[in-house]
Write a protein that holds these residues in place. Structure first.
Motif, PDB file in Angstrom:
ATOM      1  N   PHE A  88      -2.558  -7.721   5.175  1.00 41.91           N
ATOM      2  CA  PHE A  88      -3.265  -6.738   4.368  1.00 41.91           C
ATOM      3  C   PHE A  88      -2.351  -6.227   3.276  1.00 41.91           C
ATOM      4  CE2 PHE A  88      -1.386  -3.973   7.649  1.00 41.91           C
ATOM      5  CZ  PHE A  88      -0.802  -2.986   6.869  1.00 41.91           C
ATOM      6  N   GLU A  89      -2.978  -5.658   2.253  1.00 40.59           N
ATOM      7  CA  GLU A  89      -2.257  -5.023   1.143  1.00 40.59           C
ATOM      8  C   GLU A  89      -2.899  -3.667   0.905  1.00 40.59           C
ATOM      9  OE1 GLU A  89      -2.080  -7.391  -2.412  1.00 40.59           O
ATOM     10  OE2 GLU A  89      -2.166  -9.235  -1.241  1.00 40.59           O
ATOM     11  N   HIS A  90      -2.074  -2.711   0.473  1.00 43.31           N
ATOM     12  CA  HIS A  90      -2.613  -1.386   0.174  1.00 43.31           C
ATOM     13  C   HIS A  90      -1.881  -0.779  -1.018  1.00 43.31           C
ATOM     14  CE1 HIS A  90      -2.814   3.037   0.470  1.00 43.31           C
ATOM     15  NE2 HIS A  90      -4.068   2.770   0.731  1.00 43.31           N
ATOM     16  N   ARG A  91      -2.653  -0.158  -1.876  1.00 44.78           N
ATOM     17  CA  ARG A  91      -2.138   0.670  -2.973  1.00 44.78           C
ATOM     18  C   ARG A  91      -3.057   1.882  -3.060  1.00 44.78           C
ATOM     19  NH1 ARG A  91       1.090  -2.449  -6.650  1.00 44.78           N
ATOM     20  NH2 ARG A  91       0.724  -4.662  -6.398  1.00 44.78           N
ATOM     21  N   PHE A  92      -2.491   3.039  -3.305  1.00 43.63           N
ATOM     22  CA  PHE A  92      -3.325   4.222  -3.484  1.00 43.63           C
ATOM     23  C   PHE A  92      -4.074   4.163  -4.805  1.00 43.63           C
ATOM     24  CE2 PHE A  92      -0.383   5.738  -0.237  1.00 43.63           C
ATOM     25  CZ  PHE A  92      -1.287   6.278   0.668  1.00 43.63           C
ATOM     26  N   ALA A  93      -3.520   3.459  -5.779  1.00 45.42           N
ATOM     27  CA  ALA A  93      -4.165   3.211  -7.075  1.00 45.42           C
ATOM     28  C   ALA A  93      -3.526   1.955  -7.657  1.00 45.42           C
ATOM     29  CB  ALA A  93      -3.966   4.399  -8.019  1.00 45.42           C
ATOM     30  N   ALA A  94      -4.199   1.346  -8.620  1.00 45.97           N
ATOM     31  CA  ALA A  94      -3.741   0.064  -9.175  1.00 45.97           C
ATOM     32  C   ALA A  94      -2.315   0.121  -9.729  1.00 45.97           C
ATOM     33  CB  ALA A  94      -4.699  -0.402 -10.260  1.00 45.97           C
ATOM     34  N   ASP A  95      -1.899   1.268 -10.250  1.00 44.27           N
ATOM     35  CA  ASP A  95      -0.568   1.370 -10.854  1.00 44.27           C
ATOM     36  C   ASP A  95       0.475   1.976  -9.905  1.00 44.27           C
ATOM     37  OD1 ASP A  95      -1.784   3.863 -10.876  1.00 44.27           O
ATOM     38  OD2 ASP A  95      -0.861   4.465 -12.779  1.00 44.27           O
ATOM     39  N   LEU A  96       0.151   2.068  -8.609  1.00 47.80           N
ATOM     40  CA  LEU A  96       1.084   2.640  -7.637  1.00 47.80           C
ATOM     41  C   LEU A  96       1.709   1.534  -6.778  1.00 47.80           C
ATOM     42  CD1 LEU A  96      -0.767   5.903  -6.625  1.00 47.80           C
ATOM     43  CD2 LEU A  96       1.218   5.634  -8.114  1.00 47.80           C
ATOM     44  N   PRO A  97       2.773   1.871  -6.042  1.00 44.73           N
ATOM     45  CA  PRO A  97       3.513   0.864  -5.282  1.00 44.73           C
ATOM     46  C   PRO A  97       2.658   0.125  -4.242  1.00 44.73           C
ATOM     47  CG  PRO A  97       4.757   2.907  -5.397  1.00 44.73           C
ATOM     48  CD  PRO A  97       3.387   3.191  -5.940  1.00 44.73           C
ATOM     49  N   LEU A  98       3.072  -1.101  -3.974  1.00 44.82           N
ATOM     50  CA  LEU A  98       2.418  -1.967  -3.007  1.00 44.82           C
ATOM     51  C   LEU A  98       2.992  -1.733  -1.608  1.00 44.82           C
ATOM     52  CD1 LEU A  98       0.691  -4.536  -2.282  1.00 44.82           C
ATOM     53  CD2 LEU A  98       2.754  -5.858  -2.833  1.00 44.82           C
ATOM     54  N   HIS A 114       7.342   1.625  -1.630  1.00 40.70           N
ATOM     55  CA  HIS A 114       7.359   3.085  -1.620  1.00 40.70           C
ATOM     56  C   HIS A 114       8.762   3.632  -1.364  1.00 40.70           C
ATOM     57  CE1 HIS A 114       2.991   3.871  -1.663  1.00 40.70           C
ATOM     58  NE2 HIS A 114       2.925   2.676  -1.091  1.00 40.70           N
ATOM     59  N   HIS A 115       9.166   4.595  -2.184  1.00 40.00           N
ATOM     60  CA  HIS A 115      10.431   5.287  -1.995  1.00 40.00           C
ATOM     61  C   HIS A 115      10.414   5.938  -0.612  1.00 40.00           C
ATOM     62  CE1 HIS A 115      13.992   7.593  -2.887  1.00 40.00           C
ATOM     63  NE2 HIS A 115      13.369   8.662  -2.442  1.00 40.00           N
ATOM     64  N   GLY A 116      11.466   5.740   0.146  1.00 44.37           N
ATOM     65  CA  GLY A 116      11.556   6.334   1.475  1.00 44.37           C
ATOM     66  C   GLY A 116      11.105   5.406   2.591  1.00 44.37           C
ATOM     67  N   ASP A 117      10.431   4.315   2.274  1.00 41.33           N
ATOM     68  CA  ASP A 117      10.047   3.341   3.299  1.00 41.33           C
ATOM     69  C   ASP A 117      11.144   2.300   3.407  1.00 41.33           C
ATOM     70  OD1 ASP A 117       7.675   4.550   3.853  1.00 41.33           O
ATOM     71  OD2 ASP A 117       6.399   3.018   2.961  1.00 41.33           O
ATOM     72  N   GLY A 118      11.797   2.263   4.518  1.00 39.44           N
ATOM     73  CA  GLY A 118      12.864   1.292   4.718  1.00 39.44           C
ATOM     74  C   GLY A 118      14.077   1.616   3.877  1.00 39.44           C
ATOM     75  N   THR A 119      15.166   1.001   4.222  1.00 39.33           N
ATOM     76  CA  THR A 119      16.418   1.169   3.506  1.00 39.33           C
ATOM     77  C   THR A 119      16.865  -0.197   3.005  1.00 39.33           C
ATOM     78  OG1 THR A 119      17.046   2.980   4.955  1.00 39.33           O
ATOM     79  CG2 THR A 119      18.812   1.931   3.729  1.00 39.33           C
ATOM     80  N   PRO A 120      17.116  -0.332   1.719  1.00 39.00           N
ATOM     81  CA  PRO A 120      17.611  -1.634   1.241  1.00 39.00           C
ATOM     82  C   PRO A 120      18.849  -2.049   2.030  1.00 39.00           C
ATOM     83  CG  PRO A 120      17.147  -0.153  -0.591  1.00 39.00           C
ATOM     84  CD  PRO A 120      17.043   0.664   0.666  1.00 39.00           C
ATOM     85  N   GLY A 121      18.916  -3.321   2.368  1.00 35.96           N
ATOM     86  CA  GLY A 121      20.055  -3.819   3.124  1.00 35.96           C
ATOM     87  C   GLY A 121      19.846  -3.763   4.631  1.00 35.96           C
TER      88      GLY A 121
END
Length: 178
Positions: A88-98, A114-121
């Motif tokens: 599945f895929e979700h965006r709150f609006a077309a121009d918002l993060p996937l 989304h900022h705050g979801d997961g940590t790079p690395g």
């Protein structure tokens, strides 16, 4: 043998098998016989064992969330190269993060811009049934960046293929030692 299908999906597979065999003239199976055949294919001795195993309570399963930044690079790496499928895929609006979930062989990964979801690395350990076959599959695939992963046969837990995704998340595909 772990089965990552529901009873309804296995019943559907039995109907498909029965129909295919009948249309091809190979065999006429009853529905019960096709259920037994599907159960054997899934690694069970009979349909009753299969359905009991699928109805048994299951432990909670964790789904890691990996931070990603570029949608094209994400799809190229996870879907085209690694062979995951988008659930599945979700965006709150077309121009918002996937935010999307991908699956391969019963393993789910959530990929989020989304900022705050997961940590790079981050690092994710992924149990794999046949690491040599997985390695050969990857070597046959084209990828934008030529990746040539090897199999680390001295890794703790068993032979491991480690890959870094385009966002520096480590994916450790490991075949368990017996």
């Amino acid at each position: 043998m772990p089965v990552h299908m529901t009873i309804d999906e296995l019943k559907s597979a039995a109907r498909t098998l029965r129909k295919f065999l009948a249309e091809s003239g190979a065999a006429q199976l009853t529905h019960a016989q096709s259920l037994e055949a599907v159960a054997h294919t899934a690694g069970f001795r009979d349909w009753n064992s299969c359905s009991a195993a699928l109805l048994a309570p299951r432990p909670l399963a964790a789904v890691p969330i990996l931070r990603v930044y570029d949608e094209v690079a994400t799809r190229n790496f996870y879907c085209d190269y690694l062979g995951f499928e988008v659930d599945f895929e979700h965006r709150f609006a077309a121009d918002l993060p996937l935010y999307m979930r991908v699956t391969r062989g019963g393993v789910h990964l959530d990929l989020s811009q989304h900022h705050g979801d997961g940590t790079p690395g981050a690092a994710v350990w992924l149990p794999t049934v046949d690491i040599a076959a997985f390695h050969r599959e990857l070597r046959r695939r084209d990828h934008l960046v030529t990746l040539r992963p090897g199999i680390d046969r001295s890794a703790p837990g068993g032979p491991t293929v480690e890959l870094l995704d385009p966002f520096q998340n480590a994916l450790r595909f490991c075949e368990l030692d017996d």
